[in-house]
Design a protein around this motif. Sequence first.
Motif, mmCIF file in Angstrom:
data_model
loop_
_atom_site.group_PDB
_atom_site.id
_atom_site.type_symbol
_atom_site.label_atom_id
_atom_site.label_comp_id
_atom_site.label_asym_id
_atom_site.label_seq_id
_atom_site.Cartn_x
_atom_site.Cartn_y
_atom_site.Cartn_z
ATOM 1 N N LYS A 85 -9.168 3.563 -2.077
ATOM 2 C CA LYS A 85 -9.584 4.367 -0.930
ATOM 3 C C LYS A 85 -8.591 5.483 -0.634
ATOM 4 O O LYS A 85 -8.952 6.570 -0.188
ATOM 5 C CB LYS A 85 -9.735 3.469 0.308
ATOM 6 N N ARG A 86 -7.337 5.231 -0.909
ATOM 7 C CA ARG A 86 -6.293 6.210 -0.601
ATOM 8 C C ARG A 86 -6.423 7.479 -1.449
ATOM 9 O O ARG A 86 -5.771 8.476 -1.167
ATOM 10 C CB ARG A 86 -4.925 5.575 -0.822
ATOM 11 N N LEU A 145 -4.204 7.367 -9.112
ATOM 12 C CA LEU A 145 -3.388 6.695 -8.107
ATOM 13 C C LEU A 145 -1.906 6.756 -8.481
ATOM 14 O O LEU A 145 -1.040 6.981 -7.631
ATOM 15 C CB LEU A 145 -3.846 5.244 -7.975
ATOM 16 N N GLN A 146 -1.619 6.579 -9.753
ATOM 17 C CA GLN A 146 -0.237 6.637 -10.217
ATOM 18 C C GLN A 146 0.355 8.031 -10.020
ATOM 19 O O GLN A 146 1.544 8.182 -9.738
ATOM 20 C CB GLN A 146 -0.162 6.235 -11.688
ATOM 21 N N GLU A 147 -0.495 9.039 -10.154
ATOM 22 C CA GLU A 147 -0.033 10.404 -9.930
ATOM 23 C C GLU A 147 0.372 10.602 -8.472
ATOM 24 O O GLU A 147 1.366 11.256 -8.165
ATOM 25 C CB GLU A 147 -1.120 11.401 -10.307
ATOM 26 N N LEU A 148 -0.398 10.002 -7.579
ATOM 27 C CA LEU A 148 -0.044 10.052 -6.164
ATOM 28 C C LEU A 148 1.260 9.307 -5.915
ATOM 29 O O LEU A 148 2.120 9.762 -5.164
ATOM 30 C CB LEU A 148 -1.155 9.438 -5.303
ATOM 31 N N HIS A 149 1.401 8.148 -6.547
ATOM 32 C CA HIS A 149 2.622 7.355 -6.393
ATOM 33 C C HIS A 149 3.852 8.157 -6.843
ATOM 34 O O HIS A 149 4.909 8.103 -6.221
ATOM 35 C CB HIS A 149 2.536 6.083 -7.238
ATOM 36 N N ALA A 150 3.676 8.874 -7.934
ATOM 37 C CA ALA A 150 4.804 9.604 -8.509
ATOM 38 C C ALA A 150 5.319 10.696 -7.585
ATOM 39 O O ALA A 150 6.484 11.086 -7.655
ATOM 40 C CB ALA A 150 4.398 10.220 -9.843
ATOM 41 N N MET A 196 0.839 -1.175 0.000
ATOM 42 C CA MET A 196 0.000 0.000 0.000
ATOM 43 C C MET A 196 0.882 1.236 0.000
ATOM 44 O O MET A 196 1.850 1.308 0.718
ATOM 45 C CB MET A 196 -0.894 -0.001 1.235
ATOM 46 N N SER A 197 0.511 2.231 -0.799
ATOM 47 C CA SER A 197 1.343 3.397 -0.897
ATOM 48 C C SER A 197 0.818 4.567 -0.112
ATOM 49 O O SER A 197 -0.343 4.688 0.153
ATOM 50 C CB SER A 197 1.510 3.802 -2.349
ATOM 51 N N ALA A 198 1.751 5.440 0.245
ATOM 52 C CA ALA A 198 1.398 6.584 1.067
ATOM 53 C C ALA A 198 0.826 7.700 0.222
ATOM 54 O O ALA A 198 1.090 7.816 -0.958
ATOM 55 C CB ALA A 198 2.644 7.084 1.783
ATOM 56 N N MET A 199 0.034 8.549 0.858
ATOM 57 C CA MET A 199 -0.417 9.760 0.208
ATOM 58 C C MET A 199 0.773 10.719 0.169
ATOM 59 O O MET A 199 1.613 10.721 1.053
ATOM 60 C CB MET A 199 -1.557 10.379 1.008
ATOM 61 N N PRO A 200 0.868 11.582 -0.841
ATOM 62 C CA PRO A 200 1.983 12.516 -0.892
ATOM 63 C C PRO A 200 1.876 13.604 0.162
ATOM 64 O O PRO A 200 2.825 14.303 0.441
ATOM 65 C CB PRO A 200 1.868 13.110 -2.304
ATOM 66 N N ALA A 201 0.703 13.774 0.729
ATOM 67 C CA ALA A 201 0.523 14.798 1.751
ATOM 68 C C ALA A 201 -0.541 14.332 2.735
ATOM 69 O O ALA A 201 -1.317 13.420 2.447
ATOM 70 C CB ALA A 201 0.113 16.121 1.111
ATOM 71 N N ASP A 202 -0.539 14.964 3.884
ATOM 72 C CA ASP A 202 -1.536 14.653 4.914
ATOM 73 C C ASP A 202 -2.821 15.387 4.563
ATOM 74 O O ASP A 202 -3.010 16.550 4.908
ATOM 75 C CB ASP A 202 -1.009 15.104 6.270
ATOM 76 N N ARG A 203 -3.713 14.698 3.847
ATOM 77 C CA ARG A 203 -4.943 15.354 3.423
ATOM 78 C C ARG A 203 -6.081 14.352 3.336
ATOM 79 O O ARG A 203 -5.895 13.189 2.984
ATOM 80 C CB ARG A 203 -4.754 16.051 2.083
ATOM 81 N N CYS A 204 -7.262 14.825 3.665
ATOM 82 C CA CYS A 204 -8.481 14.025 3.576
ATOM 83 C C CYS A 204 -9.529 14.842 2.834
ATOM 84 O O CYS A 204 -9.728 16.021 3.149
ATOM 85 C CB CYS A 204 -9.028 13.682 4.969
ATOM 86 N N LYS A 205 -10.172 14.228 1.886
ATOM 87 C CA LYS A 205 -11.246 14.905 1.176
ATOM 88 C C LYS A 205 -12.560 14.707 1.930
ATOM 89 O O LYS A 205 -12.822 13.629 2.446
ATOM 90 C CB LYS A 205 -11.372 14.362 -0.247
ATOM 91 N N ILE A 206 -13.362 15.757 1.961
ATOM 92 C CA ILE A 206 -14.672 15.673 2.583
ATOM 93 C C ILE A 206 -15.712 15.741 1.463
ATOM 94 O O ILE A 206 -16.034 16.837 0.973
ATOM 95 C CB ILE A 206 -14.911 16.816 3.590
ATOM 96 N N PRO A 207 -16.236 14.612 1.006
ATOM 97 C CA PRO A 207 -17.186 14.626 -0.115
ATOM 98 C C PRO A 207 -18.530 15.227 0.295
ATOM 99 O O PRO A 207 -18.909 15.186 1.468
ATOM 100 C CB PRO A 207 -17.328 13.140 -0.470
ATOM 101 N N PRO A 208 -19.254 15.798 -0.657
ATOM 102 C CA PRO A 208 -20.576 16.363 -0.363
ATOM 103 C C PRO A 208 -21.510 15.342 0.280
ATOM 104 O O PRO A 208 -22.372 15.708 1.087
ATOM 105 C CB PRO A 208 -21.090 16.783 -1.745
ATOM 106 N N ALA A 209 -21.335 14.070 -0.069
ATOM 107 C CA ALA A 209 -22.195 13.023 0.489
ATOM 108 C C ALA A 209 -22.074 12.963 2.012
ATOM 109 O O ALA A 209 -23.032 12.595 2.703
ATOM 110 C CB ALA A 209 -21.840 11.673 -0.127
#
Length: 265
Positions: free
Chosen positions: A105-106, A223-228, A1-14
């Motif tokens: 999910k990431r 996802l690949q963009e995050l990996h990069a 499992m790969s890490a997010m490039p930054a500490d961030r969480c999206k809050i969806p409208p749902a």
Amino acid sequence: MSAMPADRCKIPPAFWRAIERMGYSPAAVLRQARLPATLHLNEQAVVTTKQYFALWDAVAQLAGDPALGIRLVTGADTAAHPPSSLAAFFARDYRDGLMRLARFKRLCTPEQLHIAETRDGVEVTSAWLHATRPEPAIATDVTFASLVELGRRGTGQPVNPRRVDLVRPDPGDGTYAAYFRCSIRFAAPRNALVLDPADLDRPFPGHNPELLAILTPALTSALQELHAHSSVGAQVKMVLKRGLASGRPELADVAHDLGMSERTL
């Protein structure tokens, strides 16, 4: 499992729609969490893990309802899910859906699902890469209930886990046993959802290969963009640290978790 490039969480409208459906004002939740009052009006808003946890803490404090996390999930329309999780409902079977959910999910949060075959069954645990404290109980409920709902809605069958382990003490109201319909072990050393391997082979009648052919490449590209933008060395260290808890990690396992071939790794 790969890490997010930054500490961030999206809050969806749902999320905000679900909060309102439960009878709580987004403004009141944000005020309780000490977050910007207009955060819910920005669909592209992101928060840190610390702020995300504060948001869940605020919801739990305002509600005072141990079952709220489960009710938020069961009351949500499947179509309201973001693409990163919606794709799982059109998978081939429960196993395929679970893997898709864990993989993508990431894209929403730095929470990572770890799925492992054990003697007890298929164990699912989660880890928050940037957390400095245990996740709120309600966040665990939402994650585990979402995985169970994926199985129940996707198969159209009454899929039940084999066992649920929860770090928190027993609230004594039977809420968790009534929803999960399995053995609940409170005051456990860690939170874990244990599924029956046979259930993971149950097919999804709504399997839609055409839709997946559209969604999967787009999600994979994101996802690949995050990996990069993420250090491979840091990702490997993280996977090894998690893997050592259950034995000696193999190269194939690490490569799989990172979404790359053994040769590339």
